[in-house]
Each structure stands twice: as structure tokens, then as C-alpha cells.
Design a protein around this motif. Structure first.
Motif, short mmCIF file in Angstrom:
data_model
loop_
_atom_site.label_atom_id
_atom_site.label_comp_id
_atom_site.label_asym_id
_atom_site.label_seq_id
_atom_site.Cartn_x
_atom_site.Cartn_y
_atom_site.Cartn_z
N CYS A 1 0.88 -1.17 0.00
CA CYS A 1 0.00 0.00 0.00
C CYS A 1 0.91 1.22 0.00
O CYS A 1 1.60 1.48 1.00
CB CYS A 1 -0.90 -0.01 1.23
N ASN A 2 0.93 1.94 -1.11
CA ASN A 2 1.88 3.04 -1.26
C ASN A 2 1.80 4.03 -0.12
O ASN A 2 2.82 4.53 0.36
CB ASN A 2 1.63 3.77 -2.59
N VAL B 1 -4.90 14.84 -11.93
CA VAL B 1 -3.80 15.76 -11.64
C VAL B 1 -2.68 14.96 -10.97
O VAL B 1 -2.91 14.28 -9.97
CB VAL B 1 -4.25 16.89 -10.70
N ASP B 2 -1.47 15.06 -11.53
CA ASP B 2 -0.32 14.40 -10.90
C ASP B 2 0.95 15.10 -11.35
O ASP B 2 1.07 15.48 -12.53
CB ASP B 2 -0.25 12.92 -11.27
N PRO B 3 1.93 15.27 -10.46
CA PRO B 3 3.16 15.95 -10.85
C PRO B 3 4.10 15.12 -11.73
O PRO B 3 5.01 15.68 -12.35
CB PRO B 3 3.83 16.27 -9.51
N LEU B 4 3.89 13.79 -11.80
CA LEU B 4 4.79 12.92 -12.54
C LEU B 4 4.24 12.64 -13.94
O LEU B 4 3.10 12.18 -14.09
CB LEU B 4 5.01 11.60 -11.80
N ALA B 5 5.05 12.90 -14.96
CA ALA B 5 4.60 12.78 -16.34
C ALA B 5 4.18 11.36 -16.68
O ALA B 5 3.17 11.15 -17.39
CB ALA B 5 5.70 13.24 -17.29
N HIS B 6 4.91 10.35 -16.20
CA HIS B 6 4.56 8.98 -16.57
C HIS B 6 3.23 8.56 -15.95
O HIS B 6 2.50 7.74 -16.52
CB HIS B 6 5.69 8.01 -16.19
N LYS B 7 2.88 9.14 -14.81
CA LYS B 7 1.59 8.82 -14.21
C LYS B 7 0.46 9.54 -14.94
O LYS B 7 -0.65 9.01 -15.07
CB LYS B 7 1.60 9.14 -12.72
N PHE C 1 -2.45 -2.24 -13.29
CA PHE C 1 -2.05 -1.57 -12.05
C PHE C 1 -0.69 -2.03 -11.54
O PHE C 1 0.07 -1.22 -11.00
CB PHE C 1 -3.11 -1.81 -10.97
N ILE C 2 -0.38 -3.31 -11.66
CA ILE C 2 0.87 -3.84 -11.12
C ILE C 2 1.99 -3.57 -12.13
O ILE C 2 2.03 -4.16 -13.21
CB ILE C 2 0.77 -5.34 -10.82
N THR C 3 2.88 -2.67 -11.76
CA THR C 3 3.98 -2.29 -12.65
C THR C 3 5.30 -2.94 -12.24
O THR C 3 6.24 -2.98 -13.04
CB THR C 3 4.16 -0.77 -12.66
N HIS C 4 5.40 -3.41 -11.00
CA HIS C 4 6.64 -3.99 -10.49
C HIS C 4 6.32 -5.21 -9.64
O HIS C 4 5.36 -5.19 -8.85
CB HIS C 4 7.42 -2.98 -9.64
N THR C 5 7.13 -6.27 -9.81
CA THR C 5 6.96 -7.50 -9.04
C THR C 5 8.29 -7.87 -8.38
O THR C 5 9.35 -7.77 -9.01
CB THR C 5 6.49 -8.65 -9.96
N ASP D 1 11.72 0.90 -1.80
CA ASP D 1 12.50 1.96 -2.45
C ASP D 1 11.90 2.34 -3.79
O ASP D 1 11.86 3.52 -4.16
CB ASP D 1 13.95 1.51 -2.64
N ALA D 2 11.43 1.34 -4.54
CA ALA D 2 10.83 1.61 -5.84
C ALA D 2 9.55 2.43 -5.69
O ALA D 2 9.29 3.37 -6.46
CB ALA D 2 10.54 0.30 -6.57
N VAL D 3 8.74 2.09 -4.68
CA VAL D 3 7.52 2.86 -4.43
C VAL D 3 7.88 4.29 -4.06
O VAL D 3 7.29 5.26 -4.55
CB VAL D 3 6.69 2.20 -3.31
N LYS D 4 8.87 4.44 -3.19
CA LYS D 4 9.26 5.79 -2.73
C LYS D 4 9.78 6.64 -3.88
O LYS D 4 9.61 7.87 -3.89
CB LYS D 4 10.33 5.65 -1.65
N SER D 5 10.38 6.02 -4.88
CA SER D 5 10.93 6.76 -6.02
C SER D 5 9.86 7.37 -6.91
O SER D 5 10.14 8.27 -7.71
CB SER D 5 11.82 5.85 -6.87
N GLY D 6 8.63 6.86 -6.80
CA GLY D 6 7.55 7.33 -7.67
C GLY D 6 7.40 6.56 -8.95
O GLY D 6 6.50 6.83 -9.74
N ASP D 7 8.29 5.57 -9.18
CA ASP D 7 8.23 4.80 -10.42
C ASP D 7 7.07 3.81 -10.44
O ASP D 7 6.61 3.42 -11.52
CB ASP D 7 9.54 4.03 -10.63
N VAL D 8 6.62 3.41 -9.27
CA VAL D 8 5.66 2.31 -9.14
C VAL D 8 4.23 2.82 -9.13
O VAL D 8 3.92 3.82 -8.49
CB VAL D 8 5.95 1.52 -7.84
#
Length: 338
Positions: A31-32, A191-197, A309-313, A324-331
Motif C-alpha cells: 500500500c503506497n 492531476v499528478d506531478p509525474l509525467a509517466h503517471k 495496475f501492477i507495474t513492479h513485481t 525503495d521503488a515505491v518511494k521513487s515514484g516509479d511504481v
């Protein structure tokens, strides 16, 4: 686990009580928001560390208590937790990431007249449920998030034809987007600050996606049409005030998430004379429970899929890499396999 430190430890296997099933975990989702706040030590009301993490998991029942009526060995079950780790050193951050968790037969407890605090009943027992075997295990784990979001449509009084704006394109915001389109809402901006999202939101059907720093959202969103509702899928007091100029007379600001601040200042002059403020910091269990059947139908029909929804396993032992991956915003959503 203590704030800022997460490790895998050995705990005794739990023994199910008379109304409990033991569940061997297959997969779990991070849970992010909640797990992130627990790891950082910023979840309101949680002060005792170390603690066991997790509350979004699916697994197979491998033992049941003698008074269980609705679970059997071999069933797939979601929502298993571990309040007692079997070691007094550890408190509970719900413990759903443990290899073995426990789930209570809520309906049997109600039927036997023991669904109360005196008999060890907790309100979360209502949503510890079996999942049909035709539902893929990854989607079963996501039901822990999806059921709560689906229930939020009832809490927020959202309805077909509404125009809404969603702040946050994480798993919660994207679930509101996806379900909103399926439930017949009209305009949905994100609305989101991250372009990939933002790109992910557009791919999932958003009518528009905005960077909060560079766009005049009131001017751009819906062609200047005031929103019926603005959803804060982050849990930030700043978003409440940013949303006020965007809603129509009698519109709603809908906060989904735990707000760490003890007090909030609302600049009501920025909004219409009449508006609603809904704060959803905890699931409304009867709505969350009722959401499972329509969501399972959407899964069967291919209208919602885990792959969206699941981008990383990760393997469960890689939980620090996952965090760490969640914290980076990539997930968007990270899955742990056991």
C-alpha cells in the motif's frame, strides 16, 4: 521493523482460534500510502515498534478452527492479518505480509451471536472473505484496494453523469478513474506531478491529465465547467484548499486517505457558498464487503485487470527494494510473491 528499517524475521506459525482460518500467503501488494507511512514512522496513532507490516494479501487456507462454517482448507482468501505475532517483541502494523496470517469467519460469529469485542471480534473481519478460484491471484490481492475504492463511490455520493477531478494518479486515483468510467461518470480529469503517471491516466481513459505546477486547472479542466466533485486520492490538506475554486455550488471535496495533520485550515472563501467535505480515512466496511461481487464480474469480463495496475513485481525477500521503488515514484502498484 522500526522506523526506517525493514527486515525479514522468523516468527512462530500462528494457530487459528475457533472462528479463524490460517492462510498461507501467495502474494501481497504494497500500500503506497499506509505502508510508506508506517515504515517512515508517520502513521497517526502508531507508535510501538518494531511491528509487522502489510494488509493487502491473498493466500490459501491451510487450517480452520472448529467453529468456522464458511472457509475450508484450499479456499483462496483475502484480507488475512496477524494481530499477534507470537512474539511480544513485535506490535502489529496489521501483519498481512507474514507468510501465515489469520482470518476470522465473520458470518459464523454473527450467526452464533459472538461478533463483539468481548469475543475478540474486530470490524475488519467483515471483509476477510474467500475469492472464487476463477479470479487470478494477482487480481485477488488487488481486490483489497479495489473494494475500498469502489465503496468510496458510495461514501462520496458519486453518480453517473458527474464531472470529477482526481488529484493523484497512484493505484487509488487510477482506480477511481477506471471505476468512474465503468459506472457512467462523465468528465474525469487527473492531476499528478509525474509525467509517466499522467500518461498512465490518459491510457486508462482520463479525459485530461494535468501537472499541478504548470496548468490553470480551473480554466483547463472541463472547459471551465465547475466540477461536481474533486477527489483527493493522496490525503493532503493542501489539496482540499486547491480544490475549493474548482467545484460547483453544492459540489464536493472528497478526501480519500489518512491525514497526518491533527488540524486543517480551510480557506472557505475560495469556494462556493455551499460545498460538502467528505473525509474517508478508514473503509466503510459494509460497502467494501458489498463491492467484491461487482468487481469480480468486471475481472471476469476483462474490464479491470491486474496488469493495468501492477507495474513492479518482487520476491518477498526483496521488500526493501520494493519499498525503495515505491518511494521513487516509479511504481503504480508493487506485488510481492512468496
Amino acid at each position: 521493523m522500526e522506523p526506517g528499517k525493514v527486515e525479514v524475521v522468523e516468527l512462530p506459525e500462528p494457530t487459528p482460534g475457533p472462528y479463524e482460518a490460517r492462510v498461507k500467503t501467495e502474494v501481497a501488494c504494497l500500500c503506497n500510502a499506509t505502508d510508506g507511512k508506517l515504515v517512515s514512522g508517520h502513521f497517526p496513532g502508531v507508535e510501538d515498534y518494531p511491528l509487522t507490516l502489510g494488509h493487502e494479501a491473498a493466500g490459501i487456507v491451510d487450517a480452520v478452527g472448529e467453529k468456522v462454517k464458511n472457509f475450508k482448507v484450499g479456499d483462496r482468501l483475502i484480507g488475512g492479518l496477524l494481530f499477534d505475532a507470537g512474539d511480544k517483541k513485535y506490535s502489529s502494523g496489521w501483519g498481512g505480509f507474514c507468510e501465515y496470517t489469520l482470518a476470522a469467519d465473520h458470518d459464523a460469529m454473527v450467526e452464533d451471536g459472538v461478533a463483539d469485542e468481548e469475543h475478540g471480534w474486530f470490524e475488519c473481519f467483515e471483509i476477510q472473505r474467500t475469492v472464487p478460484k476463477d479470479i487470478p491471484v494477482d487480481a485477488a490481492a488487488l481486490l483489497c484496494t479495489w473494494r475500498e475504492v469502489y465503496g468510496g463511490f458510495g461514501d462520496f455520493n458519486l453518480k453517473a453523469g458527474d464531472n470529477i477531478l482526481i488529484f493523484g494518479a497512484g493505484p487509488v486515483g487510477l482506480s477511481f478513474l477506471k471505476f468512474g468510467k465503468l459506472l457512467g461518470l462523465d468528465y474525469i480529469g487527473v492531476v499528478d506531478p509525474l509525467a509517466h503517471k499522467r500518461m498512465k491516466a490518459l491510457d486508462m481513459g482520463a479525459d485530461a491529465a494535468f501537472d499541478p505546477e504548470s496548468l490553470d486547472m480551473k480554466r483547463e479542466s472541463g472547459g471551465c465547467k465547475p466540477m461536481d466533485a474533486v477527489i483527493d486520492a493522496v490525503g493532503s490538506p493542501n489539496i482540499i484548499n486547491a480544490a475549493l475554486p474548482l467545484i460547483k455550488m453544492g459540489g464536493s471535496i472528497c478526501v480519500y486517505g489518512v491525514i497526518a495533520d491533527e488540524s486543517i485550515t480551510i480557506n472557505k472563501a475560495q469556494g462556493p457558498y455551499n460545498f460538502n467535505l467528505y473525509v474517508h480515512q478508514w473503509p466503510t466496511r459494509h460497502r467494501e464487503r458489498a463491492a467484491q461481487e461487482p468487481l469480480c464480474e468486471w475481472i471476469r469480463e476483462g474490464k479491470i485487470t491486474a496488469d493495468e495496475f501492477i507495474t513492479h513485481t518482487f520476491d518477498m525477500e526483496q521488500i526493501n527494494e520494493a519499498l525503495d521503488a515505491v518511494k521513487s515514484g516509479d511504481v503504480i502498484k508493487a506485488l510481492l510473491r512468496y
